[in-house]
Enzyme design. Structure first.
Site, PDB file in Angstrom:
ATOM      1  N   GLY A  58     -12.568  -4.562   4.113  1.00 34.54           N
ATOM      2  CA  GLY A  58     -13.632  -3.887   3.371  1.00 34.54           C
ATOM      3  C   GLY A  58     -14.936  -4.609   3.580  1.00 34.54           C
ATOM      4  CB  CYS A  85     -10.340  -8.198   7.342  1.00 36.83           C
ATOM      5  SG  CYS A  85     -12.012  -8.656   7.764  1.00 36.83           S
ATOM      6  CE1 TYR A  86     -13.884  -8.827  -0.432  1.00 35.74           C
ATOM      7  CE2 TYR A  86     -12.146  -7.311  -1.131  1.00 35.74           C
ATOM      8  CZ  TYR A  86     -13.201  -8.165  -1.430  1.00 35.74           C
ATOM      9  OH  TYR A  86     -13.559  -8.351  -2.745  1.00 35.74           O
ATOM     10  CG  HIS A 181      -9.701  -5.262  11.226  1.00 36.05           C
ATOM     11  ND1 HIS A 181      -9.598  -4.559  10.041  1.00 36.05           N
ATOM     12  CD2 HIS A 181     -10.813  -6.029  11.106  1.00 36.05           C
ATOM     13  CE1 HIS A 181     -10.603  -4.878   9.249  1.00 36.05           C
ATOM     14  NE2 HIS A 181     -11.360  -5.771   9.864  1.00 36.05           N
ATOM     15  CD  GLU A 183      -6.665  -2.602  10.411  1.00 29.68           C
ATOM     16  OE1 GLU A 183      -6.110  -3.658  10.788  1.00 29.68           O
ATOM     17  OE2 GLU A 183      -7.537  -2.579   9.530  1.00 29.68           O
ATOM     18  CG  ASP A 238      -2.775  22.416   9.275  1.00 34.80           C
ATOM     19  OD1 ASP A 238      -2.055  21.894  10.153  1.00 34.80           O
ATOM     20  OD2 ASP A 238      -3.956  22.126   9.098  1.00 34.80           O
ATOM     21  CE  LYS A 380      -3.831  20.251  13.112  1.00 36.35           C
ATOM     22  NZ  LYS A 380      -4.319  21.333  12.239  1.00 36.35           N
TER      23      LYS A 380
END
Ligand code: XMP
Length: 524
Positions: A58, A85-86, A181, A183, A238, A380
């Protein structure tokens, strides 16, 4: 409360990439939800009963006056926690370590982490043992402050030049904290770190589409009971997947309403009706309201007026046909997870409306209906996987997105039946070309638009004065930004020739090379 599958909680501190944490975990078949830090309290934690928690990055500093903090009691839950991180800084701050800001603490972009401890299982697969302490691995850093003193119980597993505590762990409590990070794709072994974390936390990888399907069906039956449900079917992925799933759960209690506004592509209405009515045997109202829509759009050339006209009529028509079902108390919608994640906004302020997207918002309240949203937990690509699981044909599942206002926004300026007819045929040739060349799945969205001008041409020995056509094809991840697709010259000239030869009414073809931004994907 017993849960059908293991659950992981991601507490969001406002990082731009928090959703990617969820993507990495879902790839590992781990069920997770993202919740903003200020919505998670002790009661929430008790109800959610996470098997592990991840604290996102963040933009804040733990030294800000109103710095976002994790909920009270989090560190006493007795479950594994990973801080990113944060998330790492706030963990250290709360558990008795120290964080420093100011000159020399920041690190942005690519960095290399070297191990100080080679054997910890959280780093399995990271550093080849034969490289010893000289091993290094690329990670992506993006931090202002950094941890300067570890909290009691923590040890360092890896360092980078500007982050002495790049990878840290308290093995006893299964608390892990990293400065980079994992991710993002620029941390190539990030996915492996998540895999190690969830394995250490005891996740079984039980989030499969088969399991999801069964559970969703059970939940729909529980929610709906004997009541009737209506579902607006657009032919898009969808709403189609939602309809098939609900139909599997409650059969004829479901009626689908397919509003044909006369702005669909060639053969589209027939395909939707034959698939859902004939193949799936669903109750389906095919509301052919093309005259109503097209006469309301006569003489309208302003894009926003077009959208608003279509949006309003759509709701009226849907309501009228839904009323024919009699006694329906539920409305089914294909809402997806990214639409329901409540993100933390530090910048605040509403964003500018570029286009008023057409949807059926406000309908449930207006009609006094309760919502059934069986796809609310899915991304999705997971909806596509569920569609496959439910046996929807591949050609249907992989279709490019198609906007609610349909061809109206691919016909800049005034809409006429003649133009729509020409556009439908030209678009079909273009898409056929793309499929023939095996490019359909590489392209995020492709379509033709008929331009509001005629140009002079020569065919045979005669003069023509016909419409010009624009072709659009883009690559994108989520439609928010996009780049034009780099077709070969051969492809473009072959396609232009085919369209002009096969579609009466077009004598010139342009290819749109605009990215988004500054353009948008649709022309209006
Ligand atoms: P734009 O043109 O805004 O399009 O760059 C981004 C994506 O959204 C689709 N789109 C719409 N979808 N109702 C929809 O359901 C709309 O009013 C609408 N306008 C644009 C567009 O096709 C692209 O995929």
């Amino acid at each position: 409360m017993t849960q059908a599958h293991d659950r992981l909680l991601i507490i969001d501190f406002g990082s731009q990439v928090t959703q990617l944490i969820a993507r990495r975990l879902r790839e590992l078949k781990v069920y997770c939800e993202i919740h903003p830090y200020n919505r998670v309290d002790q009661a929430f934690l008790r109800d959610f009963a996470p098997k592990a928690v991840i604290l996102s990055g963040g933009p804040a500093s733990v030294y800000w006056e109103s710095a976002p903090m994790p909920p009270a009691g989090l560190f006493d839950l007795g479950v594994p926690i990973l801080g990113i991180c944060y998330g790492q800084q706030v963990m250290m701050h709360c558990l008795g370590g120290q964080v420093e800001g100011g000159h020399g603490t920041a690190e942005f972009g690519k960095a290399y982490v070297s191990p100080t401890e080679l054997t910890h299982p959280i780093l399995a697969g990271w550093f080849p043992p034969e490289d010893g302490p000289l091993a290094r691995e690329q990670v992506w850093m993006s931090h202002g402050d950094h941890v300067s003193k570890l909290a009691p119980g923590f040890q360092v597993l890896g360092t980078s030049p500007n982050a002495p505590f790049a990878i840290t762990a308290d093995p006893e409590r299964h608390f892990y904290a990293v400065q980079f990070h994992p991710e993002v794709h620029h941390t190539p072994k990030g996915a492996k770190l998540f895999e190690n974390f969830v394995r250490l936390a005891g996740f079984r990888g039980d989030w499969t589409m088969g399991a999801y399907r069964e559970e969703a069906i059970r939940k729909i039956r529980e929610q709906v009971g004997e009541a009737k449900v209506i579902c607006g079917l657009s032919g898009g992925v969808d709403s189609s997947v939602a309809a098939v799933l609900i139909h599997e759960a409650i059969g004829d209690q479901l009626t689908c309403v397919f509003v044909d506004h006369g702005l669909l592509r060639l053969g589209e209405a027939e395909q939707v009706v034959s698939m859902f009515r004939d193949h799936y045997n669903m109750r389906l109202i095919h509301a052919d309201e093309s005259d109503l829509f097209l006469s309301a759009l006569e003489g309208v050339s302003d894009p926003e007026v077009k959208r608003k006209t279509i949006g309003k009529l759509f709701i009226d028509v849907f309501q009228k046909h839904a009323a024919e079902v009699g006694g329906a108390t539920f409305l089914a919608q294909g809402t997806l997870y990214p639409d329901v994640i409540e993100s933390v906004s530090f910048s605040g302020g509403p964003s500018v409306t570029i286009k008023s997207h057409h949807n059926v918002g406000g309908l449930p309240e207006k009609m006094g209906l309760k919502l059934v949203e069986p796809l609310r937990e899915l991304f999705k690509d997971e909806v596509r996987a569920l569609g496959r699981e439910l046996g929807l044909p591949e050609a249907f599942i992989g279709r490019h997105p198609f906007p609610g206002p349909g061809l109206a926004i691919r016909c800049p300026g005034e809409i006429t039946r003649e133009k729509l007819d020409i556009l439908r045929r030209a678009d079909a040739v273009y898409i056929d070309q793309i499929r023939r060349h095996g490019l359909y799945d590489e392209i995020w969205q492709a379509f033709a638009a008929i331009l509001p001008m005629r140009t002079v041409g020569v065919m045979g020995d005669g003069r023509t004065y016909d419409y010009a056509l624009a072709l659009r094809a883009v690559t994108s991840v989520d439609g928010m930004t996009a780049d034009y697709y780099p077709f070969s010259h051969e492809f473009l000239s072959e396609t232009a020739t085919r369209i002009i030869n096969e579609v009466k009414g077009i004598n010139r073809v342009f290819y749109d090379c605009t990215s988004k931004p500054p353009g948008t994907i649709e022309l209006e």
